[in-house]
Motif scaffolding. Structure first.
Motif, mmCIF file in Angstrom:
data_model
loop_
_atom_site.group_PDB
_atom_site.id
_atom_site.type_symbol
_atom_site.label_atom_id
_atom_site.label_comp_id
_atom_site.label_asym_id
_atom_site.label_seq_id
_atom_site.Cartn_x
_atom_site.Cartn_y
_atom_site.Cartn_z
ATOM 1 N N GLY A 137 0.844 -1.104 0.008
ATOM 2 C CA GLY A 137 -0.021 -0.068 0.015
ATOM 3 C C GLY A 137 0.689 1.375 0.099
ATOM 4 O O GLY A 137 0.248 2.565 0.049
ATOM 5 N N GLN A 138 1.967 1.165 0.009
ATOM 6 C CA GLN A 138 3.010 2.411 -0.178
ATOM 7 C C GLN A 138 2.846 3.102 -1.358
ATOM 8 O O GLN A 138 2.883 2.538 -2.688
ATOM 9 C CB GLN A 138 4.358 1.782 -0.045
ATOM 10 N N VAL A 139 2.608 4.375 -1.326
ATOM 11 C CA VAL A 139 2.583 5.507 -2.666
ATOM 12 C C VAL A 139 3.961 5.355 -3.155
ATOM 13 O O VAL A 139 5.041 5.835 -2.495
ATOM 14 C CB VAL A 139 2.172 6.665 -2.093
ATOM 15 N N ILE A 140 4.068 4.883 -4.396
ATOM 16 C CA ILE A 140 5.288 5.015 -5.098
ATOM 17 C C ILE A 140 5.572 6.195 -5.647
ATOM 18 O O ILE A 140 6.525 6.653 -5.905
ATOM 19 C CB ILE A 140 5.365 3.940 -6.241
ATOM 20 N N THR A 186 3.074 9.900 -7.502
ATOM 21 C CA THR A 186 1.877 10.641 -7.524
ATOM 22 C C THR A 186 2.300 11.354 -9.038
ATOM 23 O O THR A 186 3.160 12.121 -9.347
ATOM 24 C CB THR A 186 1.580 11.665 -6.666
ATOM 25 N N VAL A 187 1.001 10.968 -9.971
ATOM 26 C CA VAL A 187 1.102 11.550 -11.403
ATOM 27 C C VAL A 187 0.178 12.421 -11.487
ATOM 28 O O VAL A 187 -1.065 12.397 -10.927
ATOM 29 C CB VAL A 187 1.288 10.615 -12.419
ATOM 30 N N SER A 188 0.038 13.447 -12.371
ATOM 31 C CA SER A 188 -0.939 14.335 -12.789
ATOM 32 C C SER A 188 -0.647 14.410 -14.305
ATOM 33 O O SER A 188 0.176 14.138 -15.090
ATOM 34 C CB SER A 188 -0.822 15.720 -12.116
ATOM 35 N N ASN A 197 -7.373 7.639 -6.659
ATOM 36 C CA ASN A 197 -7.639 8.895 -7.326
ATOM 37 C C ASN A 197 -7.648 9.745 -5.830
ATOM 38 O O ASN A 197 -8.024 9.656 -4.960
ATOM 39 C CB ASN A 197 -9.109 8.861 -7.623
ATOM 40 N N ASN A 198 -6.665 10.812 -6.125
ATOM 41 C CA ASN A 198 -6.646 11.787 -5.140
ATOM 42 C C ASN A 198 -7.592 13.035 -5.201
ATOM 43 O O ASN A 198 -7.443 13.909 -4.257
ATOM 44 C CB ASN A 198 -5.120 12.505 -5.139
ATOM 45 N N GLU A 199 -8.481 13.130 -5.957
ATOM 46 C CA GLU A 199 -9.762 14.083 -6.171
ATOM 47 C C GLU A 199 -9.229 15.542 -6.488
ATOM 48 O O GLU A 199 -9.908 16.227 -6.089
ATOM 49 C CB GLU A 199 -10.513 14.213 -4.840
ATOM 50 N N SER A 206 -2.299 8.453 -7.355
ATOM 51 C CA SER A 206 -1.207 7.806 -6.482
ATOM 52 C C SER A 206 -1.206 6.441 -7.070
ATOM 53 O O SER A 206 -2.122 5.806 -7.042
ATOM 54 C CB SER A 206 -1.260 8.041 -5.175
ATOM 55 N N ILE A 207 0.179 5.867 -7.364
ATOM 56 C CA ILE A 207 0.617 4.529 -7.675
ATOM 57 C C ILE A 207 0.778 3.969 -6.340
ATOM 58 O O ILE A 207 1.863 4.433 -5.741
ATOM 59 C CB ILE A 207 1.557 4.565 -8.673
#
Length: 713
Positions: free
Chosen positions: A427-430, A432-434, A465-467, A472-473
């Motif tokens: 569950g670790q965030v690898i 964050t892409v936009s 989805n970060n709204e 986040s991956i």
């Protein structure tokens, strides 16, 4: 000076010491009388301290202790008053009331102010009456008249006298001068030089251009002479305006709206000039303003076309069809236009010829397709020309805005590359892409992110989805290993909310890396995984550099020794430049079995097994090639076939390699090259086998001597 011990003693001697003793003051040593030997000046020194003593005339022994006394110089009136700060300069407003303070003068007298009247001064005016007066004891100069007018006289010269002895007869006096200037006050109104002004102006005069000038003079100066001009009455007052020129204080009449000779040929108006700064003391005396009449006559002129608007703003969608009309027409001109018009586009403002215009009605059409992402605005200039007089030209700027259409798919905002720690948690965030979108929707961007269909069921990664238009991956599990797989490619589908919606697939590269306990990436290379623990990269590089340096030294040492021991002439046996193996011996019957391995020569019907290269690992694996030659095929042709195969083999390296030709010629009558069975063979057996193999070896020699590029054969 006398001592109490004198009593007729003639042996007493008086001596004097102290300030001025012996020079200014002397004492009679017998009588004790003190005399002044020089003229004294109290202003130089007012008192002297002396010491007197009586001594025995014979022994000079003191008869009593010394006595100190002071001699004070009494003042007399020997100094005249002086004005040390003169001459003086002062100013006072014109029309000031009587008794207004102008300035104060001061005189000094060196005589003693506490003794007598030698320093008691009295002031009086010798010149400057009846305009000014002075207080005798305070020396304050005041105005004596109330109607002094700067416009009549601006400067006054006043002489002041100071007299000591209280002004009585016999006193000394001194004088000074005071220059008094009257400062201006606004006590004069502006006055026009004439009551009626006439001006003529052509109807084609540009807006803002001056039509005429009026002037109201003011006797005051500076700020008090400043006037403002206004149009207070007349017909069509909104067509003209009047401003004040700061330097000349003139009123400049300018055109505010276009003139039309055919509509109105003359205008009459009233202008007013008024002081900007008004002194309330003089308002009741007279009004501080003046008026004049201005008449303007309009002259007929051959004027250029006039557009209905000074500029135009048009809008067009970027997907508009070529030749479609853009916005309203620019040909709305006055009805009384005397000549037909011809419209055109100034091509200097449309170098790419993006637009066209109808020469008769001025309608602008699209000549080429538009792209808002390339150019949002196009600023062109439309020209209207009279067909009867081409010198009458008008221009108008036209701004064309390209409206957005959803024709671009969203994509990653940058080239993302994520790093995943081997010791990471589930569950670790690898990363964050936009995303970005070249389009510009009215309500802003909103993106949908999804994994590509082929990655929906993957067990390694998922997205959240970060709204906020980003995702986040996340890692689905822990225990990733660089040795198992060091690189992952995660395709993500990004969709917008346009009409129609657009989408694209962007791939995120995820590298598995070694990290510290606190999650700091240390290395992402597989090779670094097997490095010994405790050695830094810098230490390993230093060790590698030392090993390379040692190898270079060894190679140089061996090379130098070989060059030292080698003869200058290379023997034929040592010449291996052409990679040719020479057997310079004659067949020796049974001894031939020791010259080479007979097993290397295979039967023509056999198959030469594929021997894989051990020095490289080919990308593509090919099936073994058949080494069998059909019956009756010449060796020369067979070698050419193998050469062609080697040239077209993609797995063949571009450097030297060895090709084994396990082929025994059929043309030889000898069943074998070996002489092991020569003792039991028939008597008609032909042992001259070298004559049959001669062309083969000759051809091989030619191939090996062609050059470096063919050594692979």
């Amino acid at each position: 000076m006398h001592t109490d011990t004198e009593r007729g003693n003639s042996k007493i001697k008086y001596i004097l010491s102290g300030e001025g003793a012996g020079t200014i003051f002397v004492i009679n040593d017998k009588t004790g009388d003190i005399h002044a030997m020089k003229k004294l000046d109290r202003e130089e020194k007012a008192e002297y301290t002396l010491t007197a003593q009586a001594v025995d005339r014979d022994t000079n022994k003191p008869l009593e202790p010394p006595s100190e006394f002071i001699i004070k110089v009494q003042d007399i009136n020997d100094n005249a008053p002086e004005f040390v700060n003169g001459p003086y300069y002062a100013s006072v407003p014109e029309m000031a009331s009587v008794g207004t303070s102008v300035t104060k003068v001061t005189a000094t007298d060196a005589d003693d102010p506490v003794y007598g009247n030698s320093a008691k001064l009295v002031y009086s005016i010798l010149e400057g009456q009846p305009y000014f007066s002075i207080e005798p004891h305070t020396a304050i100069i005041r105005t004596a008249l109330s109607n002094m007018d700067r416009e009549a006289r601006e400067e006054y010269f006043v002489v002041i006298q100071a007299k000591d002895m209280g002004g009585h007869m016999g006193g000394l006096s001194g004088t000074t001068t005071v220059t008094i200037t009257l400062t201006d006050v606004n006590d004069n109104p502006p006055k026009f030089t004439q009551s009626l002004y006439h001006f003529s102006v052509p109807e084609d005069i540009a807006l803002g251009e001056p039509i005429g000038r009026v002037k109201a003079n003011d006797r005051d100066i500076g700020e008090n002479a400043r006037s403002s001009y206004d149009i207070i009455d007349g017909d069509r007052m909104d067509i003209f305006e009047i401003i004040t020129e700061p330097q000349t204080q003139e009123g400049i009449i300018r055109l505010k709206k276009p003139l039309d000779f055919e509509t109105k040929k003359s205008y009459t108006m009233k202008v007013e000039a008024a002081n900007v700064h008004i002194d309330p003391r003089f308002i009741s005396r007279e009004p501080f303003k003046d008026t004049a009449t201005v008449k303007i006559v309009v002259e007929d002129a051959d004027e250029p076309p006039i557009f209905s608007s000074p500029s135009y703003l048009l809008e067009v969608h970027e997907n508009a069809a070529v030749n479609s009309v853009i916005g309203p027409s620019t040909s709305n001109l006055p009805k009384h236009q005397k000549s037909p018009l011809m419209f055109s586009i100034d091509r200097h403002t449309d170098l790419e010829r993006q637009f066209n215009i109808n020469a008769e009605d001025g309608k602008i059409t699209l000549a080429n397709a538009l792209d808002r992402e390339t150019d949002v605005w196009h600023n062109i200039s439309v020209i209207a020309t009279e067909t009867r007089n081409h010198s009458q030209i008008s221009r108008v700027p036209v701004a064309i805005q390209v409206l957005d259409v959803n024709d671009n798919a969203p994509e990653f905002a940058s080239d993302y590359e994520a790093f995943l720690c081997e010791n990471g948690k589930t569950g670790q965030v690898i990363q964050t892409v936009s995303a970005i979108d070249k389009d510009d929707p009215r309500n802003g961007h909103f993106f949908f992110y999804n994994l590509a269909p082929e990655m929906v069921n993957n067990t390694d990664f998922t997205i959240k989805n970060n709204e906020d238009n980003s995702v986040s991956i996340l890692a689905r599990h822990r225990g990733f290993s660089r040795q198992t797989q060091e690189l992952y490619l995660l395709p993500i589908v990004i969709s917008d909310t346009g009409n129609p919606p657009m989408s694209s697939t962007s791939t995120l590269t995820i590298r598995v890396c070694g990290c510290s306990s606190d999650g700091v990436v240390q290395s992402c290379n597989v090779e670094a995984y097997v490095l010994p623990i405790g050695l830094s990269m810098g230490a390993l590089i230093a060790i590698l550099a030392c090993i390379i340096l040692l190898l270079v030294i060894v190679v140089l040492f061996v090379t130098l020794r070989r060059h030292k021991n080698e003869p200058l002439i290379i023997k034929d046996d040592d010449d291996v430049r052409e990679n040719i193996i020479r057997y310079d011996d004659e067949g020796g019957g049974e001894e031939d079995t020791e010259a080479f391995d007979i097993a290397t020569l295979q039967n023509p019907d056999g198959i030469n097994g594929f021997l894989p290269r051990k020095d490289i690992k080919p990308d593509l694996q090919f099936m073994p090639r058949q080494a069998q030659a059909p019956n009756g095929v010449d060796v020369d042709e067979f070698i050419n076939v193998r050469l062609h195969e080697a040239d077209n083999d993609p797995t063949a390296p571009p450097y030297d390699s060895i090709q084994i030709y396990g082929y025994e010629g059929r043309g030889s009558v000898a069943g074998s090259l070996s002489s092991l069975e020569s003792s039991s063979s028939d008597s008609d057996q032909n042992f001259d086998y070298l004559s049959d193999w001669g062309p083969c070896f000759k051809r091989l020699g030619e191939l090996y001597s062609v050059g470096e590029s063919d050594k692979e054969t």
